[in-house]
Design an enzyme around this catalytic site. Structure first.
Site, short mmCIF file in Angstrom:
data_model
loop_
_atom_site.label_atom_id
_atom_site.label_comp_id
_atom_site.label_asym_id
_atom_site.label_seq_id
_atom_site.Cartn_x
_atom_site.Cartn_y
_atom_site.Cartn_z
N SER A 145 -1.56 5.73 8.64
CA SER A 145 -0.73 5.11 9.67
C SER A 145 0.45 4.44 9.00
O SER A 145 0.33 3.93 7.87
CB SER A 145 -1.55 4.05 10.43
OG SER A 145 -0.70 3.18 11.14
N SER A 146 1.57 4.41 9.70
CA SER A 146 2.74 3.72 9.16
C SER A 146 2.45 2.23 8.97
O SER A 146 3.12 1.55 8.20
CB SER A 146 3.93 3.88 10.10
OG SER A 146 4.16 5.24 10.33
N HIS B 9 2.11 12.52 8.99
CA HIS B 9 3.34 13.19 9.45
C HIS B 9 3.55 14.50 8.69
O HIS B 9 3.99 15.50 9.27
CB HIS B 9 4.56 12.30 9.23
CG HIS B 9 4.57 11.04 10.03
ND1 HIS B 9 4.42 9.80 9.47
CD2 HIS B 9 4.71 10.84 11.36
CE1 HIS B 9 4.47 8.88 10.43
NE2 HIS B 9 4.64 9.49 11.58
N LYS C 120 -4.77 11.06 15.82
CA LYS C 120 -5.06 9.63 15.64
C LYS C 120 -4.64 8.85 16.88
O LYS C 120 -5.28 7.89 17.27
CB LYS C 120 -4.35 9.07 14.41
CG LYS C 120 -4.87 7.66 14.10
CD LYS C 120 -4.07 6.98 13.04
CE LYS C 120 -2.78 6.47 13.51
NZ LYS C 120 -2.67 5.16 14.04
N ASP D 61 1.23 10.92 4.99
CA ASP D 61 0.59 12.23 4.93
C ASP D 61 0.23 12.79 6.31
O ASP D 61 0.16 14.01 6.49
CB ASP D 61 -0.70 12.16 4.09
CG ASP D 61 -0.37 12.17 2.61
OD1 ASP D 61 0.82 12.21 2.27
OD2 ASP D 61 -1.32 12.12 1.82
#
Ligand code: PAF
Length: 290
Positions: A189-190, A39, A153, A37
């Site tokens: 975060s990924s 991105h 972030k 979300d």
């Protein structure tokens, strides 16, 4: 949305977009995939502000300090393509490793000084931001965007890229987009997909530390030691020790003794095998910019 793999393909597509709409801005959202979300918010912002939106997807080995971290990085291009397209991207630029770093590649773009060498630079090693600045310079040269969008972030990364753009007179405007959080406060975060079982609630310790700092500031604390102690206690109460927890000037990243409106609180911690970062800006000034 069209997927482009090579620089000539990309340049042809961007040139055609510019010809079709000479005053329309080209927006770039650089990513390493595993789109979430956060991105999506970058892509939506790009869609609102730009006539043409390029999302780049390249897992950049040069910015990983641990090969296990690179190997574990989630990769699913077809899922990412669907997500980027649904969010409104016009082009997905997904180059191969050889396109970005052809055999014999020998150039590195390196920023020195505290903005790159403190916090993440100190803990992940100087090579991390050298990898970021090298690949971002390449992406800017490949896409030639008018505007590029980055998430708050990664507050230090934003400062590094702003400095890179200023120092090298790169003709691109940098836009920062606020951090997107999960409903319980965890920054998107990924890496979050790697938080297994008990690690997921522990990951909230980073946000808890930042919230404690915000509360201490709101309650009137202006001494960095006091605010730091409150944040640290909130994290350790949840069983997580920070790798760093720093109160710094939002523009220079120099540590501060006295807190004021805009002071950046940046934190990194390992939760299980996953390294997470987060930050907040104290007071009312958004995104650490005065
Ligand atoms: O923030 C990221 O995902 C990466 O550091 C970036 C900017 C795409 C460069 O690889």
């Amino acid at each position: 949305m069209r997927t482009l793999r090579t620089v000539p393909e990309l340049r042809t597509a961007v040139r055609a977009a510019r010809r079709q709409d000479p005053t329309g801005a080209i927006g770039l959202v650089p990513t390493m995939g595993a789109l979430h979300d956060g991105h999506l918010e970058l892509i939506r912002r790009a869609r609102l502000e730009c006539e043409h939106v390029v999302v780049s997807l390249f897992v950049n080995p040069a910015q990983f300090n641990a090969s296990a971290d690179l190997a574990a990085y989630p990769r699913d291009e077809s899922r990412d393509a669907g997500v980027a397209s649904d969010a409104g991207a016009d082009f997905l630029f997904a180059p191969s490793l050889e396109t970005v770093y052809p055999p014999g590649f020998a150039t590195s773009v390196q920023l020195s000084g505290p903005i790159a060498e403190s916090l993440e630079g100190a803990h992940r090693g100087a090579a991390h931001f050298h990898g970021v600045t090298t690949v971002v310079t390449k992406l800017f040269n490949m896409v030639q965007p008018d505007v590029a969008f980055f998430g708050q972030k990664d507050a230090q990364q934003v400062l590094v890229i702003r400095k890179l753009v200023a120092d090298l007179d790169l003709p691109v405007r940098i836009e920062t987009v606020p951090t997107v959080r999960e409903p319980d406060g965890l920054a998107r975060s990924s890496r979050n997909v790697r938080l297994q079982g008990d690690d997921r609630p522990l990951a909230l310790a980073l946000r808890a530390g930042l919230t404690a700092a915000e509360r201490a500031f709101t309650a009137g604390a202006r001494d960095a030691g006091t605010v730091h102690a409150a944040a640290l206690a909130a994290m350790t109460d949840l069983g997580v020790a920070p790798e760093y927890l720093a109160l710094v000037d939002p523009l220079t990243l120099a540590p501060v003794d006295a807190i004021d409106d805009g002071t950046l609180v940046a934190v990194a911690a390992h939760v299980g095998g996953t390294r997470l970062i987060d930050n907040t800006t104290l007071g009312t000034t958004p995104n650490g910019r005065r």
